[in-house]
Design a protein around this motif. Sequence first.
Motif, PDB file in Angstrom:
ATOM      1  N   LEU A 313       1.062  -0.920  -0.349  1.00 34.08           N
ATOM      2  CA  LEU A 313      -0.107   0.049  -0.375  1.00 34.08           C
ATOM      3  C   LEU A 313       0.839   1.477  -0.173  1.00 34.08           C
ATOM      4  CD1 LEU A 313      -2.930   1.766   0.591  1.00 34.08           C
ATOM      5  CD2 LEU A 313      -2.217   1.459   2.762  1.00 34.08           C
ATOM      6  N   GLN A 314       1.014   2.221  -0.655  1.00 32.39           N
ATOM      7  CA  GLN A 314       1.730   3.106  -1.362  1.00 32.39           C
ATOM      8  C   GLN A 314       0.393   4.545  -1.888  1.00 32.39           C
ATOM      9  OE1 GLN A 314       4.728   1.229  -3.664  1.00 32.39           O
ATOM     10  NE2 GLN A 314       6.371   2.039  -3.137  1.00 32.39           N
ATOM     11  N   LEU A 315       0.557   5.860  -1.135  1.00 31.37           N
ATOM     12  CA  LEU A 315       1.220   6.471  -1.695  1.00 31.37           C
ATOM     13  C   LEU A 315       1.177   6.494  -3.368  1.00 31.37           C
ATOM     14  CD1 LEU A 315       1.049   9.265   0.222  1.00 31.37           C
ATOM     15  CD2 LEU A 315      -0.263   9.193  -0.800  1.00 31.37           C
ATOM     16  N   LEU A 316       0.520   6.777  -4.703  1.00 34.17           N
ATOM     17  CA  LEU A 316       1.189   7.015  -6.153  1.00 34.17           C
ATOM     18  C   LEU A 316       2.333   7.430  -5.838  1.00 34.17           C
ATOM     19  CD1 LEU A 316       0.047   5.044  -8.716  1.00 34.17           C
ATOM     20  CD2 LEU A 316      -0.810   7.003  -9.382  1.00 34.17           C
ATOM     21  N   SER A 317       2.291   8.730  -5.763  1.00 35.16           N
ATOM     22  CA  SER A 317       3.243   9.500  -6.071  1.00 35.16           C
ATOM     23  C   SER A 317       4.636   9.200  -5.583  1.00 35.16           C
ATOM     24  CB  SER A 317       2.849  10.847  -5.379  1.00 35.16           C
ATOM     25  OG  SER A 317       2.530  10.894  -3.729  1.00 35.16           O
ATOM     26  N   GLU A 318       4.551   7.786  -4.855  1.00 35.07           N
ATOM     27  CA  GLU A 318       5.704   7.396  -3.483  1.00 35.07           C
ATOM     28  C   GLU A 318       6.027   6.209  -4.130  1.00 35.07           C
ATOM     29  OE1 GLU A 318       5.156   7.584   0.003  1.00 35.07           O
ATOM     30  OE2 GLU A 318       5.317  10.268   0.226  1.00 35.07           O
ATOM     31  N   SER A 319       5.347   6.045  -5.068  1.00 31.14           N
ATOM     32  CA  SER A 319       4.798   4.473  -5.678  1.00 31.14           C
ATOM     33  C   SER A 319       6.093   4.317  -6.696  1.00 31.14           C
ATOM     34  CB  SER A 319       3.500   3.683  -5.922  1.00 31.14           C
ATOM     35  OG  SER A 319       3.258   4.624  -7.539  1.00 31.14           O
ATOM     36  N   GLY A 320       6.483   5.295  -7.567  1.00 31.07           N
ATOM     37  CA  GLY A 320       7.495   5.632  -8.621  1.00 31.07           C
ATOM     38  C   GLY A 320       6.653   5.066 -10.006  1.00 31.07           C
ATOM     39  N   LEU A 321       5.748   5.016  -9.949  1.00 34.99           N
ATOM     40  CA  LEU A 321       4.506   4.832 -10.663  1.00 34.99           C
ATOM     41  C   LEU A 321       3.486   5.772 -11.436  1.00 34.99           C
ATOM     42  CD1 LEU A 321       2.219   1.920  -9.676  1.00 34.99           C
ATOM     43  CD2 LEU A 321       4.311   1.471 -10.784  1.00 34.99           C
ATOM     44  N   ASP A 322       3.172   5.850 -12.975  1.00 31.76           N
ATOM     45  CA  ASP A 322       3.269   7.035 -13.742  1.00 31.76           C
ATOM     46  C   ASP A 322       2.182   8.079 -12.964  1.00 31.76           C
ATOM     47  OD1 ASP A 322       2.024   9.099 -15.297  1.00 31.76           O
ATOM     48  OD2 ASP A 322       2.381   7.885 -17.326  1.00 31.76           O
ATOM     49  N   MET A 323       1.927   8.741 -12.576  1.00 30.64           N
ATOM     50  CA  MET A 323       0.828   9.942 -12.016  1.00 30.64           C
ATOM     51  C   MET A 323       0.318   9.426 -12.444  1.00 30.64           C
ATOM     52  SD  MET A 323       1.946  10.483  -8.827  1.00 30.64           S
ATOM     53  CE  MET A 323       0.251  11.672  -8.720  1.00 30.64           C
ATOM     54  N   ASP A 324      -0.479   9.500 -14.046  1.00 29.77           N
ATOM     55  CA  ASP A 324      -1.588   8.690 -14.981  1.00 29.77           C
ATOM     56  C   ASP A 324      -2.537   8.229 -14.594  1.00 29.77           C
ATOM     57  OD1 ASP A 324      -0.361  12.105 -16.307  1.00 29.77           O
ATOM     58  OD2 ASP A 324       0.254  10.867 -17.988  1.00 29.77           O
ATOM     59  N   LEU A 325      -2.380   7.084 -14.218  1.00 29.81           N
ATOM     60  CA  LEU A 325      -3.182   6.431 -12.898  1.00 29.81           C
ATOM     61  C   LEU A 325      -3.807   6.771 -12.403  1.00 29.81           C
ATOM     62  CD1 LEU A 325      -0.167   3.569 -13.012  1.00 29.81           C
ATOM     63  CD2 LEU A 325      -0.595   3.564 -14.642  1.00 29.81           C
ATOM     64  N   ALA A 326      -3.368   8.124 -11.724  1.00 23.34           N
ATOM     65  CA  ALA A 326      -4.319   8.268 -11.072  1.00 23.34           C
ATOM     66  C   ALA A 326      -5.816   9.280 -11.790  1.00 23.34           C
ATOM     67  CB  ALA A 326      -4.712   9.019 -10.317  1.00 23.34           C
ATOM     68  N   ASN A 327      -5.806   9.141 -12.964  1.00 22.07           N
ATOM     69  CA  ASN A 327      -6.320   9.575 -14.019  1.00 22.07           C
ATOM     70  C   ASN A 327      -7.492   8.092 -14.761  1.00 22.07           C
ATOM     71  OD1 ASN A 327      -5.756  12.051 -13.646  1.00 22.07           O
ATOM     72  ND2 ASN A 327      -3.787  12.446 -15.363  1.00 22.07           N
ATOM     73  N   HIS A 328      -9.058   8.957 -14.829  1.00 22.48           N
ATOM     74  CA  HIS A 328     -10.248   7.889 -15.688  1.00 22.48           C
ATOM     75  C   HIS A 328      -9.434   7.826 -16.671  1.00 22.48           C
ATOM     76  CE1 HIS A 328     -12.223   7.077 -12.219  1.00 22.48           C
ATOM     77  NE2 HIS A 328     -11.858   8.413 -11.666  1.00 22.48           N
ATOM     78  N   GLU A 329      -9.201   6.855 -17.603  1.00 22.74           N
ATOM     79  CA  GLU A 329      -9.173   6.656 -18.877  1.00 22.74           C
ATOM     80  C   GLU A 329     -10.372   7.081 -19.695  1.00 22.74           C
ATOM     81  OE1 GLU A 329      -7.658   2.278 -19.601  1.00 22.74           O
ATOM     82  OE2 GLU A 329      -5.563   3.123 -19.516  1.00 22.74           O
ATOM     83  N   PRO A 330     -10.105   7.408 -20.651  1.00 24.76           N
ATOM     84  CA  PRO A 330     -11.917   7.031 -21.316  1.00 24.76           C
ATOM     85  C   PRO A 330     -12.481   6.210 -21.955  1.00 24.76           C
ATOM     86  CG  PRO A 330      -9.835   7.954 -23.205  1.00 24.76           C
ATOM     87  CD  PRO A 330      -9.081   7.288 -21.227  1.00 24.76           C
TER      88      PRO A 330
END
Length: 435
Positions: A313-330
Amino acid sequence: MTDNEFDRTITERLRAYESRVSGASVPELEPAGGRRGASRLAWMGLVAAGGAAAGFALALALNARIGPPVGQPSSSPTPSAQATESGAPSPMPTQPAEPTSPPAAPAGLLAVSRDGDVHLITWEGDSVRQLTDDPDSGEAPVAWLLDGSALVYAVTANDNPYSSTLRVVAAVGGEPTDLGVVHPVYGAPAWSPDGTRIAFGGDGAESSGIKVLDLSDGSLATLTEDGGTSPLWSPDGSLIAYTASDGLGHDIHLVQADGGEPEVLAPHPSTDQLVRWVEIDGELKLVFESWRDTDETKFAARPWVVNVDGTELQLLSESGLDMDLANHEPLSVPSRDGAWVATALATGVFVGQDPVAGDARLLPGTQGWDLASVSPTFSADGTFMAYAHVADGEEPRYVVAIVVLTPDDPEPLEPEIITPEGSSDSAPAWQPVAE
């Protein structure tokens, strides 16, 4: 094809509808020049423009007619080479491209919400049957069973737009069966990735958790009894994530789509809301928003990511993953054969082979709209598409339009509005055809 031959062809199609939907009322055809005669002209408007990039376009008006009827010769004589005074043949005049036969009329009826009640209509807009009649509520189609025998629809009371009851009714009419309560504000029904099942949930008396309706046979399974809402299928359709409350806050839960004991992922007294599934290096993860470890103000939620087993369990900003993952895909709606995809983008709803990549055309009248409002729906053969939008006029009203889909046609789509004057149609759903 003469007017009488055309009328007989339409009658045969309607009889075919009647055989699939037993007891359907086949409307009588008017003489040529009336509504059906005008329909013939609209049908004849589906001619090819010629050339490699040619395609079909619906007539802009019922009395529009482009070129000679398909299968009949032009009134102009066929050009032939003529000898000049010098004896040399003159050049052959350029001949127009042979018109291509229009696509066959699509099988299956359209279900629409017409003036707040569910109607079954032909692809030309003619009503075959009214399935519901309740002045105190609005009904809207949700999905068909895959054999086209029954329709799932939502009933929303006029005085309570926050809660809807899902019901299923046979296409021939009759008494509906209640499936359960769903709260659209918190999470609409969700389709499985293969389009064969619908998951929904709510905390009403008739639906205390997540249920799954199998569209192949109409069976209904109750997966949880915890008041879960907002179901979200995993990419492979094996898992359903959802949100449920323990009386303090809302947590992310996970349950096998085929049943089993649900699990709570990363429980916390705060409120968590699902965003989406992601798969990274073959590992499934869930992205969700949470007010945990914040001041709980309205805009304080932050994106988190967690594995499906509850680890990392991680904050997305601290996970090393793309922050765009927090945006809903079309969101997208594919045709049954996979050839077409309708997608809502910032500038409207588009249809094409790959709308996100730009290979798409804008559906007229959908600028700024979302998929839920437009309700794009494809005929079983992927040749036609119906959608809803607001028609221009002094009194704007919802209408259903039909477009012909051709892969190589670069021209803008030309919709044909099939909603009769004075009526309002929305939420179209095309009846599937059993294979």
